[in-house]
Each structure stands twice: as C-alpha cells, then as structure tokens.
Design a protein around this motif. Structure first.
Motif: not given
Length: 513
Positions: A413-414, A421-430, A443-445, A447-455
């Motif tokens: 989940l992290a 979820l964040v990528a869907r929100l901002v319509d992320y394009q690499p 947003l990830l920071l 939410a307390g997910l500092p180690g999360a990597q984008a998908p």
C-alpha cells in the motif's frame, strides 16, 4: 420304567443370508480390534497436526486456502501409514505360515481379505474425518464469509480406500516382513513425484490427489472467493480413486483357487470397469485448463453456472474515501485503512479523486514463463471514480501467513497504491512536469509515506516508466518539502483551485506554495 424322552435341539430359523451377514460383521469386529492401522493412528494424527493443521491455521482464514491445504496435506499424512498398515495386514498369513491352514476354510481367500481391508480403511477414515472436522470447525469460527468446500475433503477421503487397497494388493502378492515399510515409502514417493511432470495448467498428472489446482500457480486466495468453487478437477480425482480402488480389490479374486468361477468372472468385469474409470479420469484431467480465477476447468465436467461471479455486499470503512473489501477479507480492512487514511484525507473532495476504493479480483493467464495476473474491472456502477484494489494474498505465489500478510500489505500500500492514487489525481506523465513530481512527492510526504516510490506499474497504471525519485537538495525535492509542510486546509484549497492547471502542465516549481 418309563423311557426318557428328549426334545430335539431347536433349529436355527434365521435365513442363511442373515447368518452370513452376522459372520461378516463378527469378522469385521475382530479385525477392527486387532488391526495394525489402529496402532498407527497416533502417528497419522501427529503428522496431520504437524504438517497440515499448523500450516493451515497459519494461513489466512479463507475457505479455499484451508480446504486446499487439507486435501494436499492430509492425503500425504494418512496415505503413507494406511498403505503400510494394509500391506502388513495382507501379508499376515504368509508371515505366520498360515496360508495352507486357512485355505481349507469355508470362506474363499478373497472374501477373507476384504474384512481386514475394510477394517484398515475404516480406522483411517475415522481418524481423517475427525481431523478434517476439527480443521473445518476452527475455520468456521474464523472466516468472515463463505462456507465449507466439501469436494477437497471428499478427495482426501476417497484416497484412503485407494491406498489401503494398494497396500493390500502389494502385501497379498508380495508377502514379506519388508513389504509394509517398502510399500509405505513407495506411497510417499508416488504422491510426491506425480507433481514433477506437471508444467502449465494442462496436464494429465493433475489427477494426483494432492493437486488442488494449477500446480504452477500455488495457493491463491482469490479462487473460489469472487467466483464459485469449480469442482471439475476434484470430480475427476474422485472418479480416478474410486476406479483404482475397485480394480485393486477385484484383482484379489482373480488368481485361480481364490474364488469361485462366477466370482472371478465378476471380478474380471469389475477390474476392467475400474481401470476404464481411472483411465477416463486421467484423460479428463489432461483436458483441464486454468480459468481466469485460478481454477481448473474440464470441459466435459464443467458447469457454466460456476462462471458467474458471486454476489456479496462489500465491507466498507468510514474513511474520507471509503475502502470496500470482499467480506472474506474483512479482517484486513483495518490494515488498509491504517496505512491509507492520511492520504485519503488529503485526496477526498478533490476534482478527479476516487469516490471509493473497491477490492477487485484478479484475472489470471497462463504465460510461457509462469502465470500473469492483472486486476479485474470493478463490478460496480459508476466505476469511473472507483479505484481498484488488489491485495497481496490474491496474487500468485507462496502462501502467506497472517503475520507476513500484514507486513507485505502495508508495504504494498505504501510503495504502490499510495503513489498510484496520487498519480491518478495529478494525471502524472513521466518526466513532463517537475511541478507534478513535487506535488506528488509532497502529498506522499504529508501522508507519512516518505519512502514510497511512484508506480512503475499497477492496477491503475500501465506506464512502464518509473517515477523519478526526487533526490534531497534538488529544487523539486525542496518544493515537495515546502508543499508537504503547508497546513492540510491550505494544501487542499490550493489543489482545488490549481489542480486542472497542474494536470495540464501549466504550473512551474516557482508557482507552488
């Protein structure tokens, strides 16, 4: 002197069939009291507790996982000792040099052998059914949804008469004091080695009673949860085991002098019928293929009603964006919400944010290098704003324990679903917008997910390119930290006003608050 008179002894008025039945029951009772399997029951039950029950209880409380563990584990636990006990009992007359003495009795040899075979099988079945009842009873109090799966338990029960008959045939025709241990060892290797030739989901070797589904797939939680349990393979396995049992028992009446002519003729027919049934079952198993839910479909045995999804009411959280799971996975709801709630609180109400996160099953497909899995489409109305969720224990792989699931679920989940979820929100394009990178990281920071990597991939992302990791000290990372430090209300208000421009790539790092 009066002549003494004596009344003739009262003749037994019971029909001959009734007397024969009483003789059979008396012989069976004697065999039950002195059968070798009774002494081996503690070993079989101990093996069941050590290798099957403890392993099943460590798994998630899902009926399909527990039932599959019962079938594959209990068959090994009981088949080995019952084969050895049957071989030991069948060779009893030869070991004690009683063959010549008992050959002059009124009952033919094949009839004498059926009673000890039945006693051996009864002891094994009683112990097996007791163990299965305990495992299913405990599972009934742990699961959140669904009911017992009886076909896997039936396969385990059908295997015991077959292996008992196998042991009797070996012990009868190859009597020796070494026959019993060698037969038990051979039964173990016979079961273990039958899985080695299985490659892919279409193999006649799947007829082995320890196989519960596609062998390459391994235990898989979603099968028989979102769709009904498919009994095609267990039906073929029971058919095979019943045919083998009939053929082996009839084989005992074929040697000359072991039975009358009419019995030998009937035994020949039964042997042929049993072999035909077993061969047909093997052929049917060879036509089976893995369906999209990870179960074996056999065209000749398949019921199309099993292809319809099960109806259920999801169990939902009361978070800002509801998280809804299949009721079978209700115990995992708190793990999902504990990890995602800080992020969901930030995304709720934003344009384009999901209105609900809904667990969905996976669609499986046999590939050249294994099994591939992808999420199924959410089965709900208005799915445009529904974000699909796949839990780790739905995916192919080794069976997880409840403790291992908690850690892996939170990591997934992290590391994946939060960024998705964040990528869907901002319509992320690499690589297109440093501002998108900074907002997403912020947003990830927050939410307390500092180690999360984008998908790199996931249930809502098909793009194979990774999200660039923002290195500390770079302008984008500094902007992300600045954005994460804003009060939640300020950050939310800015996103409501500028999210459309951020998605279009019209926001620069300098314009971020």
């Amino acid at each position: 002197m009066s002549a003494a008179t004596s009344a003739p002894a009262a003749a037994d008025q019971r029909p001959a069939a009734t007397r024969a039945d009483l003789v059979v029951l008396r012989l069976l009772r004697l065999e039950l009291r002195h059968n070798a399997m009774a002494w081996l029951l503690p070993i079989a039950i101990g093996l069941f507790w050590l290798t099957t029950y403890r392993k099943d209880m460590a798994q998630l409380p899902l009926w399909n996982l527990r039932a599959a563990g019962l079938q594959s584990g209990a068959v090994l636990d009981f088949a080995v000792p019952v084969t050895g006990a049957a071989a030991w009992t069948a060779s009893r007359e030869a070991r004690r040099r009683l063959t010549d003495q008992v050959s002059v009795t009124a009952r033919p040899r094949w009839a004498r052998l059926l009673a000890p075979w039945a006693a051996t099988t009864i002891w094994a079945l009683v112990a097996y059914l007791g163990c299965a009842a305990v495992l299913y009873g405990v599972t009934e109090h742990q699961v959140g949804w669904g009911g017992p799966l009886w076909w896997p338990a039936a396969v385990g029960a059908a295997s015991l008469p077959a292996f008992s008959a196998l042991g009797f045939a070996v012990g009868t025709f190859l009597p020796s004091r070494f026959t019993a241990p060698l037969a038990a060892i051979a039964a173990f290797f016979l079961l273990a080695l039958t899985t080695q030739p299985i490659h892919g989901s279409q193999s006649a070797w799947q007829i082995s009673p320890i196989v519960t589904g596609p062998w390459d797939l391994g235990p898989q939680g979603v099968s028989a949860t979102f769709y009904p349990f498919v009994p095609d393979l267990p039906i073929a396995q029971v058919m095979f085991l019943a045919g083998v049992t009939a053929a082996l028992l009839a084989l005992l009446a074929l040697p000359a002098g072991w039975a009358g002519r009419s019995v030998r003729v009937a035994a020949t027919g039964l042997t042929t019928a049993g072999l035909l049934a077993a061969g047909t079952a093997v052929a049917l198993a060879g036509t089976g293929t893995m369906d999209a839910q990870g179960m074996i479909d056999i065209p000749a045995l398949h019921n199309t009603a099993d292809d319809q999804p099960l109806r259920f009411t999801p169990v939902c959280s009361d978070t800002a964006i509801p998280v809804c799971l299949n009721p079978a996975y209700a115990a995992e709801l708190h793990l999902v919400t504990d990890t995602l709630t800080p992020l969901l609180d930030q995304l709720a109400g934003l344009p384009g944010a999901p209105t609900r996160i809904l667990q969905t099953g996976v669609v499986l497909q046999q590939a050249s290098n294994g099994v591939s899995a992808r999420p199924a489409a959410p089965r709900a109305s208005g799915t445009a704003h529904v974000f699909p969720l796949v839990l780790p224990d739905e995916l192919p792989g080794p069976s997880m324990t409840a403790k291992g699931l908690a850690s892996q679920l939170q990591d997934q989940l992290a590391q994946s679903y939060g960024p998705n979820l964040v990528a869907r929100l901002v319509d992320y394009q690499p690589g297109e917008s440093p501002a998108q990178d900074a907002v997403a990281k912020g947003l990830l920071l927050a939410a307390g997910l500092p180690g999360a990597q984008a998908p790199s991939s996931g249930p809502d992302r098909a793009d194979p390119n990774p999200w660039p990791d923002l290195a500390p000290g770079t302008p984008a990372y500094a902007a992300a930290e600045r954005f994460a430090a804003l009060p939640a209300s300020t950050r939310h208000a800015w996103l409501v006003q500028h999210l459309a421009a951020l998605r279009a790539g019209r926001i620069t790092l300098a314009q971020l608050p």
